[in-house]
Write a protein that holds these residues in place. Structure first.
Motif, PDB file in Angstrom:
ATOM      1  N   LYS A   1       0.837  -1.208   0.000  1.00 41.74           N
ATOM      2  CA  LYS A   1       0.000   0.000   0.000  1.00 41.74           C
ATOM      3  C   LYS A   1       0.871   1.257   0.000  1.00 41.74           C
ATOM      4  CE  LYS A   1      -3.772  -2.320   2.368  1.00 41.74           C
ATOM      5  NZ  LYS A   1      -4.486  -2.500   3.620  1.00 41.74           N
ATOM      6  N   ILE A   2       1.943   1.222   0.753  1.00 42.80           N
ATOM      7  CA  ILE A   2       2.866   2.361   0.801  1.00 42.80           C
ATOM      8  C   ILE A   2       3.529   2.543  -0.566  1.00 42.80           C
ATOM      9  CG2 ILE A   2       5.033   3.210   1.802  1.00 42.80           C
ATOM     10  CD1 ILE A   2       4.172   1.794   4.436  1.00 42.80           C
ATOM     11  N   PHE A   3       3.988   1.439  -1.152  1.00 37.68           N
ATOM     12  CA  PHE A   3       4.701   1.536  -2.425  1.00 37.68           C
ATOM     13  C   PHE A   3       3.784   1.926  -3.578  1.00 37.68           C
ATOM     14  CE2 PHE A   3       8.485   0.466  -0.382  1.00 37.68           C
ATOM     15  CZ  PHE A   3       9.515   0.719  -1.265  1.00 37.68           C
ATOM     16  N   ALA A   4       2.510   1.597  -3.491  1.00 38.73           N
ATOM     17  CA  ALA A   4       1.566   2.060  -4.510  1.00 38.73           C
ATOM     18  C   ALA A   4       1.499   3.589  -4.498  1.00 38.73           C
ATOM     19  CB  ALA A   4       0.186   1.453  -4.266  1.00 38.73           C
ATOM     20  N   LYS A   5       1.526   4.183  -3.306  1.00 32.60           N
ATOM     21  CA  LYS A   5       1.509   5.645  -3.182  1.00 32.60           C
ATOM     22  C   LYS A   5       2.821   6.247  -3.689  1.00 32.60           C
ATOM     23  CE  LYS A   5      -1.613   5.586   0.775  1.00 32.60           C
ATOM     24  NZ  LYS A   5      -1.773   5.899   2.210  1.00 32.60           N
ATOM     25  N   LEU A   6       3.936   5.594  -3.363  1.00 30.25           N
ATOM     26  CA  LEU A   6       5.240   6.091  -3.823  1.00 30.25           C
ATOM     27  C   LEU A   6       5.352   6.002  -5.343  1.00 30.25           C
ATOM     28  CD1 LEU A   6       7.489   4.496  -1.060  1.00 30.25           C
ATOM     29  CD2 LEU A   6       6.941   6.932  -1.320  1.00 30.25           C
ATOM     30  N   GLU A   7       4.774   4.953  -5.914  1.00 30.46           N
ATOM     31  CA  GLU A   7       4.793   4.815  -7.373  1.00 30.46           C
ATOM     32  C   GLU A   7       3.923   5.893  -8.022  1.00 30.46           C
ATOM     33  OE1 GLU A   7       4.230   1.493 -10.890  1.00 30.46           O
ATOM     34  OE2 GLU A   7       3.248   1.131  -8.964  1.00 30.46           O
ATOM     35  N   LYS A   8       2.759   6.118  -7.486  1.00 35.79           N
ATOM     36  CA  LYS A   8       1.862   7.145  -8.014  1.00 35.79           C
ATOM     37  C   LYS A   8       2.528   8.525  -7.993  1.00 35.79           C
ATOM     38  CE  LYS A   8      -2.747   9.081  -7.528  1.00 35.79           C
ATOM     39  NZ  LYS A   8      -3.977   9.099  -6.750  1.00 35.79           N
ATOM     40  N   ALA A   9       3.342   8.773  -6.978  1.00 38.91           N
ATOM     41  CA  ALA A   9       4.043  10.056  -6.845  1.00 38.91           C
ATOM     42  C   ALA A   9       5.298  10.127  -7.712  1.00 38.91           C
ATOM     43  CB  ALA A   9       4.406  10.303  -5.384  1.00 38.91           C
ATOM     44  N   GLY A  10       5.661   9.033  -8.383  1.00 41.05           N
ATOM     45  CA  GLY A  10       6.838   9.041  -9.245  1.00 41.05           C
ATOM     46  C   GLY A  10       8.154   8.886  -8.500  1.00 41.05           C
ATOM     47  N   ILE A  11       8.097   8.384  -7.279  1.00 48.98           N
ATOM     48  CA  ILE A  11       9.314   8.197  -6.481  1.00 48.98           C
ATOM     49  C   ILE A  11       9.943   6.843  -6.795  1.00 48.98           C
ATOM     50  CG2 ILE A  11      10.166   7.945  -4.111  1.00 48.98           C
ATOM     51  CD1 ILE A  11       8.049  10.106  -3.351  1.00 48.98           C
ATOM     52  N   VAL A  12       9.104   5.832  -7.010  1.00 51.62           N
ATOM     53  CA  VAL A  12       9.590   4.514  -7.409  1.00 51.62           C
ATOM     54  C   VAL A  12       8.898   4.120  -8.711  1.00 51.62           C
ATOM     55  CG1 VAL A  12      10.100   3.739  -5.055  1.00 51.62           C
ATOM     56  CG2 VAL A  12       7.860   3.236  -6.060  1.00 51.62           C
ATOM     57  N   ARG A  13       9.481   3.126  -9.357  1.00 46.63           N
ATOM     58  CA  ARG A  13       8.923   2.585 -10.593  1.00 46.63           C
ATOM     59  C   ARG A  13       8.851   1.078 -10.430  1.00 46.63           C
ATOM     60  NH1 ARG A  13      11.968   0.817 -14.604  1.00 46.63           N
ATOM     61  NH2 ARG A  13      13.775   2.017 -13.955  1.00 46.63           N
ATOM     62  N   ALA A  14       7.705   0.495 -10.796  1.00 42.86           N
ATOM     63  CA  ALA A  14       7.521  -0.947 -10.686  1.00 42.86           C
ATOM     64  C   ALA A  14       8.009  -1.626 -11.966  1.00 42.86           C
ATOM     65  CB  ALA A  14       6.049  -1.280 -10.455  1.00 42.86           C
ATOM     66  N   THR A  15       8.597  -2.807 -11.792  1.00 43.99           N
ATOM     67  CA  THR A  15       8.974  -3.642 -12.924  1.00 43.99           C
ATOM     68  C   THR A  15       8.260  -4.972 -12.739  1.00 43.99           C
ATOM     69  OG1 THR A  15      10.914  -4.555 -11.808  1.00 43.99           O
ATOM     70  CG2 THR A  15      11.243  -2.538 -13.089  1.00 43.99           C
ATOM     71  N   GLU A  16       7.919  -5.613 -13.836  1.00 50.09           N
ATOM     72  CA  GLU A  16       7.165  -6.857 -13.768  1.00 50.09           C
ATOM     73  C   GLU A  16       8.055  -8.050 -14.054  1.00 50.09           C
ATOM     74  OE1 GLU A  16       3.608  -6.715 -16.090  1.00 50.09           O
ATOM     75  OE2 GLU A  16       3.017  -4.783 -15.274  1.00 50.09           O
ATOM     76  N   GLY A  17       7.493  -9.213 -13.856  1.00 54.95           N
ATOM     77  CA  GLY A  17       8.206 -10.443 -14.160  1.00 54.95           C
ATOM     78  C   GLY A  17       8.654 -11.161 -12.910  1.00 54.95           C
ATOM     79  N   VAL A  18       9.277 -12.313 -13.113  1.00 54.28           N
ATOM     80  CA  VAL A  18       9.741 -13.146 -12.017  1.00 54.28           C
ATOM     81  C   VAL A  18      10.687 -12.384 -11.113  1.00 54.28           C
ATOM     82  CG1 VAL A  18      11.055 -15.221 -11.440  1.00 54.28           C
ATOM     83  CG2 VAL A  18       9.412 -15.274 -13.307  1.00 54.28           C
ATOM     84  N   ARG A  19      11.533 -11.585 -11.699  1.00 52.41           N
ATOM     85  CA  ARG A  19      12.489 -10.800 -10.905  1.00 52.41           C
ATOM     86  C   ARG A  19      12.039  -9.350 -10.767  1.00 52.41           C
ATOM     87  NH1 ARG A  19      17.835 -13.531 -10.586  1.00 52.41           N
ATOM     88  NH2 ARG A  19      17.572 -15.493 -11.677  1.00 52.41           N
ATOM     89  N   GLY A  20      10.742  -9.132 -10.847  1.00 52.03           N
ATOM     90  CA  GLY A  20      10.188  -7.781 -10.764  1.00 52.03           C
ATOM     91  C   GLY A  20      10.203  -7.227  -9.360  1.00 52.03           C
ATOM     92  N   GLY A  21       9.882  -5.977  -9.273  1.00 56.43           N
ATOM     93  CA  GLY A  21       9.853  -5.292  -7.986  1.00 56.43           C
ATOM     94  C   GLY A  21       9.891  -3.796  -8.215  1.00 56.43           C
ATOM     95  N   TYR A  22      10.534  -3.098  -7.327  1.00 57.14           N
ATOM     96  CA  TYR A  22      10.609  -1.641  -7.405  1.00 57.14           C
ATOM     97  C   TYR A  22      12.048  -1.159  -7.497  1.00 57.14           C
ATOM     98  CZ  TYR A  22       5.701  -1.414  -6.141  1.00 57.14           C
ATOM     99  OH  TYR A  22       4.338  -1.546  -6.128  1.00 57.14           O
ATOM    100  N   VAL A  23      12.215  -0.078  -8.245  1.00 58.52           N
ATOM    101  CA  VAL A  23      13.472   0.654  -8.319  1.00 58.52           C
ATOM    102  C   VAL A  23      13.139   2.123  -8.101  1.00 58.52           C
ATOM    103  CG1 VAL A  23      14.642  -0.986  -9.867  1.00 58.52           C
ATOM    104  CG2 VAL A  23      13.333   0.919 -10.834  1.00 58.52           C
ATOM    105  N   LEU A  24      14.124   2.900  -7.721  1.00 54.95           N
ATOM    106  CA  LEU A  24      13.905   4.336  -7.596  1.00 54.95           C
ATOM    107  C   LEU A  24      13.652   4.915  -8.987  1.00 54.95           C
ATOM    108  CD1 LEU A  24      16.652   5.432  -5.032  1.00 54.95           C
ATOM    109  CD2 LEU A  24      14.206   5.107  -4.620  1.00 54.95           C
TER     110      LEU A  24
END
Length: 178
Positions: A44-67
């Motif tokens: 929930k926190i990271f969804a807000k950070l992504e919406k604000a453009g602070i992090v970017r989500a990547t998909e896939g088996v090795r997906g996750g978040y990067v700044l």
């Protein structure tokens, strides 16, 4: 910026672990395990950070978040506002007009201008926002790594590498950023 909750603290700590990871994403599960948090709560926190453009989500088996920005370009204020929303520190109820001496009709002088109590709170909020805006994620990271022993960076990177490399060997089901 009413009450700054623990969500900001959790978010800030997790963002620190994304510094210097480049394009190596960390999942919410990895970050939650690293901090001893619930992955659902952190998502929930990271969804807000992504919406604000602070992090970017990547998909896939090795997906996750990067700044999504350089750490020196991410202010603590941006993180607070992303997670908490931009709420006022103080919600003035204009009780200055409710004095029993005024009866049902407060005089003009009592209601003129900004409430004196509200004015104090506005100045405090302005100072707090300026202070948070002046500090970046990189500034916070510098303090953390200055305090940590040299082997901490190595241990942290080994833990992250183990988690990220282990994700490719799971059941073969593609995972998303959470």
């Amino acid at each position: 910026m009413a009450h700054v909750t623990a969500s900001v603290e959790y978010g800030m700590h997790c963002l620190l672990w994304l510094i210097d990871k480049g394009e190596t994403p960390l999942s919410c599960r990895d970050l939650a395990d690293l901090q001893g948090l619930s992955p659902t709560f952190l998502a929930k926190i990271f969804a807000k950070l992504e919406k604000a453009g602070i992090v970017r989500a990547t998909e896939g088996v090795r997906g996750g978040y990067v700044l999504a920005q350089k750490p020196e370009d991410i202010s603590v204020l941006a993180v607070v506002d992303a997670i908490e929303g931009r709420k006022p520190l103080f919600d003035c109820q204009e009780i200055r007009g409710r004095c029993a001496v005024f009866g049902n009709s407060p005089p003009g002088w009592a209601m003129a201008g900004t409430c004196s109590v509200h004015a104090v709170m506005l100045r405090a909020e302005k100072a707090m926002r300026e202070s948070l805006a002046a500090q970046s994620l990189a500034d916070v990271a510098t303090v953390v790594y200055r305090k940590a022993p040299p082997e901490f960076s190595t241990e942290l990177q080994e833990w992250i590498d183990h988690r990220v490399n282990g994700r490719g060997r799971r059941s073969g089901v593609a995972s998303t950023a959470s």
